[in-house]
Motif scaffolding. Structure first.
Motif, PDB file in Angstrom:
ATOM      1  N   TRP A  59      12.243  -4.374  -0.511  1.00 49.90           N
ATOM      2  CA  TRP A  59      11.540  -4.914  -1.682  1.00 49.90           C
ATOM      3  C   TRP A  59      10.195  -5.498  -1.270  1.00 49.90           C
ATOM      4  N   PHE A  60      10.159  -6.159  -0.115  1.00 49.34           N
ATOM      5  CA  PHE A  60       8.922  -6.781   0.346  1.00 49.34           C
ATOM      6  C   PHE A  60       7.902  -5.730   0.785  1.00 49.34           C
ATOM      7  N   THR A  61       8.376  -4.710   1.512  1.00 44.17           N
ATOM      8  CA  THR A  61       7.445  -3.642   1.894  1.00 44.17           C
ATOM      9  C   THR A  61       6.998  -2.866   0.654  1.00 44.17           C
ATOM     10  N   GLY A  62       7.872  -2.800  -0.356  1.00 46.14           N
ATOM     11  CA  GLY A  62       7.503  -2.151  -1.608  1.00 46.14           C
ATOM     12  C   GLY A  62       6.315  -2.824  -2.273  1.00 46.14           C
ATOM     13  N   ILE A  63       6.218  -4.135  -2.127  1.00 50.49           N
ATOM     14  CA  ILE A  63       5.066  -4.868  -2.653  1.00 50.49           C
ATOM     15  C   ILE A  63       3.782  -4.363  -1.996  1.00 50.49           C
ATOM     16  N   PHE A  64       3.809  -4.266  -0.661  1.00 54.88           N
ATOM     17  CA  PHE A  64       2.613  -3.813   0.066  1.00 54.88           C
ATOM     18  C   PHE A  64       2.266  -2.372  -0.294  1.00 54.88           C
ATOM     19  N   ARG A  65       3.287  -1.503  -0.286  1.00 57.30           N
ATOM     20  CA  ARG A  65       3.055  -0.089  -0.603  1.00 57.30           C
ATOM     21  C   ARG A  65       2.412   0.078  -1.971  1.00 57.30           C
ATOM     22  N   THR A  66       3.017  -0.543  -2.972  1.00 58.77           N
ATOM     23  CA  THR A  66       2.566  -0.339  -4.348  1.00 58.77           C
ATOM     24  C   THR A  66       1.182  -0.921  -4.575  1.00 58.77           C
ATOM     25  N   PHE A  67       0.900  -2.060  -3.949  1.00 62.95           N
ATOM     26  CA  PHE A  67      -0.436  -2.661  -4.050  1.00 62.95           C
ATOM     27  C   PHE A  67      -1.497  -1.652  -3.632  1.00 62.95           C
ATOM     28  N   LEU A  68      -1.283  -1.005  -2.485  1.00 65.43           N
ATOM     29  CA  LEU A  68      -2.282  -0.055  -1.988  1.00 65.43           C
ATOM     30  C   LEU A  68      -2.263   1.238  -2.788  1.00 65.43           C
ATOM     31  N   ASN A  69      -1.081   1.680  -3.199  1.00 67.62           N
ATOM     32  CA  ASN A  69      -0.980   2.924  -3.965  1.00 67.62           C
ATOM     33  C   ASN A  69      -1.821   2.876  -5.237  1.00 67.62           C
ATOM     34  N   VAL A  70      -1.611   1.844  -6.050  1.00 63.78           N
ATOM     35  CA  VAL A  70      -2.262   1.810  -7.365  1.00 63.78           C
ATOM     36  C   VAL A  70      -3.758   1.536  -7.248  1.00 63.78           C
ATOM     37  N   ASN A  71      -4.141   0.616  -6.363  1.00 70.07           N
ATOM     38  CA  ASN A  71      -5.567   0.329  -6.227  1.00 70.07           C
ATOM     39  C   ASN A  71      -6.290   1.461  -5.507  1.00 70.07           C
ATOM     40  N   GLY A  72      -5.600   2.129  -4.577  1.00 75.39           N
ATOM     41  CA  GLY A  72      -6.184   3.290  -3.914  1.00 75.39           C
ATOM     42  C   GLY A  72      -6.489   4.401  -4.898  1.00 75.39           C
ATOM     43  N   ASP A  73      -5.616   4.589  -5.896  1.00 78.61           N
ATOM     44  CA  ASP A  73      -5.868   5.606  -6.920  1.00 78.61           C
ATOM     45  C   ASP A  73      -7.131   5.294  -7.710  1.00 78.61           C
ATOM     46  N   THR A  74      -7.328   4.017  -8.034  1.00 75.56           N
ATOM     47  CA  THR A  74      -8.545   3.624  -8.748  1.00 75.56           C
ATOM     48  C   THR A  74      -9.780   3.896  -7.894  1.00 75.56           C
TER      49      THR A  74
END
Length: 437
Positions: A377-392
């Protein structure tokens, strides 16, 4: 005593943040009883998930069918070039950080692993099968299981065929109809997001009530390596975007706050997708057509945080088991991380199978996967943060190449509402751009 500004408290980001903190504190106080609230959080996630397939399908079709001539090829090539390029950088960075920090060294696994994970992982074989599965024999079945890559492949082909039909007949009623579906689904999701603070509260309370924060210490170096990699990649994104677009980078944090809050509290790129699509158009100034296409593709193929994390998993498992990886195995691990990024479901819960698949594919100690699952769950926070902002960021880079960023919107001199930018408007815009070439 200064009272909180009522307008601030009404902001969705603030409300979601309050819900997240309250959920964590509540779970720590009441303990395991908080699991009784989990079903409410599950309902919130499902309300979002049920809209993702029609949203992605309609977004890709509208984006593709609204383009013609060289515009289509340019946007497709640039989108995939940036996405694959950053994915390779993420994989290499993960290998370099793990070589220096050695997060898996000294780790001890003393739990048990769900035996069904090995069965699920065993169902996935070589890279040929991964590529073949990008095309479904039944797109309805792919939609029913939310298998995103075949859905996007179908939408791309449908959009191209629709563009050809419009060019031939001049009849764009189907395109208008699909565009209306997209706008209706976006409205549905915005309605659901009104209950986001409650949903986030009920997602996080059971988690903290069950495991608390002590679980983090068992894999602190693993989490630290992931966080450091995410930070480095984020800075790299900002540097590249600033160098290419010449936009003021200090304005970015405020524009990314809302989607970041949703991303880190839900750990789901799919749930965050509608907000990313809206903010990229309305706050960044990226044109609707570029945002529709690039962000829809990025939902599945632009998961740079996932690539980083998957390669860290490979290195962690090898170091935990004392396995010396050859150059060929490292290259294979990077390739698998990138391919899995393209085919992984973009909602929470897929990590255990991914980690198990990586372990079995590279003959790494399967038992150590349990440590990673415990803190996912904690690594999921890091992954998703970069995933969504990287797409932008990728959308900004793709849009900038064709002058498709409205700088007045970025600098808040002009307001744009994404629903009000209709299909005909940006279809004409791309046609004009093609003519200028």
């Amino acid at each position: 005593m200064t009272r909180p500004n009522p307008k601030v408290l009404k902001h969705p980001t603030v409300q979601i943040g309050i819900g997240a903190i309250a959920g964590l504190v509540f779970g720590l106080i009441v303990g395991e009883w908080a699991v009784n609230l989990e079903f409410v959080g599950d309902i919130f996630i499902r309300l979002i998930q049920m809209s993702i397939v029609p949203l992605v399908l309609s977004s890709v079709i509208v984006a593709t069918a609204s383009m013609s001539g060289a515009g289509t090829g340019r946007i497709v090539v640039r989108t995939f070039t940036w996405m694959i390029g950053f994915s390779v950088v993420a994989a290499v960075l993960a290998w370099a950080l793990c070589t220096l920090i050695k997060p898996g060294t000294g780790m001890v696994f003393d739990g048990t692993l769900d035996p069904t994970l090995t069965e699920d992982a065993a169902e996935t074989t070589g890279w040929q099968d991964t590529l073949r599965d990008f095309v479904s024999t039944n797109v309805v079945e792919a939609m029913s299981t939310a298998t995103m890559v075949p859905i996007i492949v179908f939408a791309l082909l449908f959009g191209v065929a629709l563009r050809m039909q419009i060019t031939k007949s001049g009849d764009d009623r189907v395109l208008t109809f699909v565009d209306q579906i997209q706008q209706i689904v976006l409205t549905m999701i915005r309605l659901v997001m009104h209950i986001a603070p409650v949903g986030v509260f009920c997602l996080l309370a059971p988690l903290s009530g069950d495991v608390g924060f002590s679980v983090v210490t068992t894999a602190l170096k693993y989490l630290g390596t992931t966080a450091l990699g995410v930070a480095i990649l984020f800075v790299l994104f900002v540097v590249v975007v600033t160098a290419r677009t010449r936009l003021n980078p200090w304005r970015l944090p405020g524009k990314l706050t809302e989607q970041t809050a949703i991303a880190v509290t839900t750990t789901s790129s799919a749930v965050t997708f509608p907000t990313v699509l809206k903010n990229t158009v309305e706050k960044i100034g990226v044109s609707q057509k570029v945002a529709n296409f690039t962000l829809s593709i990025g939902l599945t193929m632009g998961s740079y945080g996932a690539v980083l994390n998957y390669m860290i998993v490979v290195m962690f498992l090898a170091q935990a088991g004392g396995v010396d990886l050859t150059i060929g195995m490292i290259a294979l691990g990077m390739a698998l991380a990138i391919l899995l990024n393209m085919g992984t479901i973009t909602v929470p819960g897929g990590f255990p199978v991914v980690a198990t698949f990586l372990a079995t594919s590279l003959d790494l100690p399967l038992e150590a996967v349990g440590l990673l699952i415990a803190v996912d769950w904690f690594t999921g926070i890091f992954r998703t943060f970069l995933n969504v902002n990287g797409d932008t960021f990728v959308a900004m880079l793709v849009a900038n190449a064709d002058d498709e960023i409205d700088r007045d919107v970025y600098y808040e001199r002009k307001a744009v509402v994404s629903e009000e930018i209709d299909v005909a408007e940006y279809a004409d815009a791309i046609a004009s751009a093609d003519a200028a070439d």
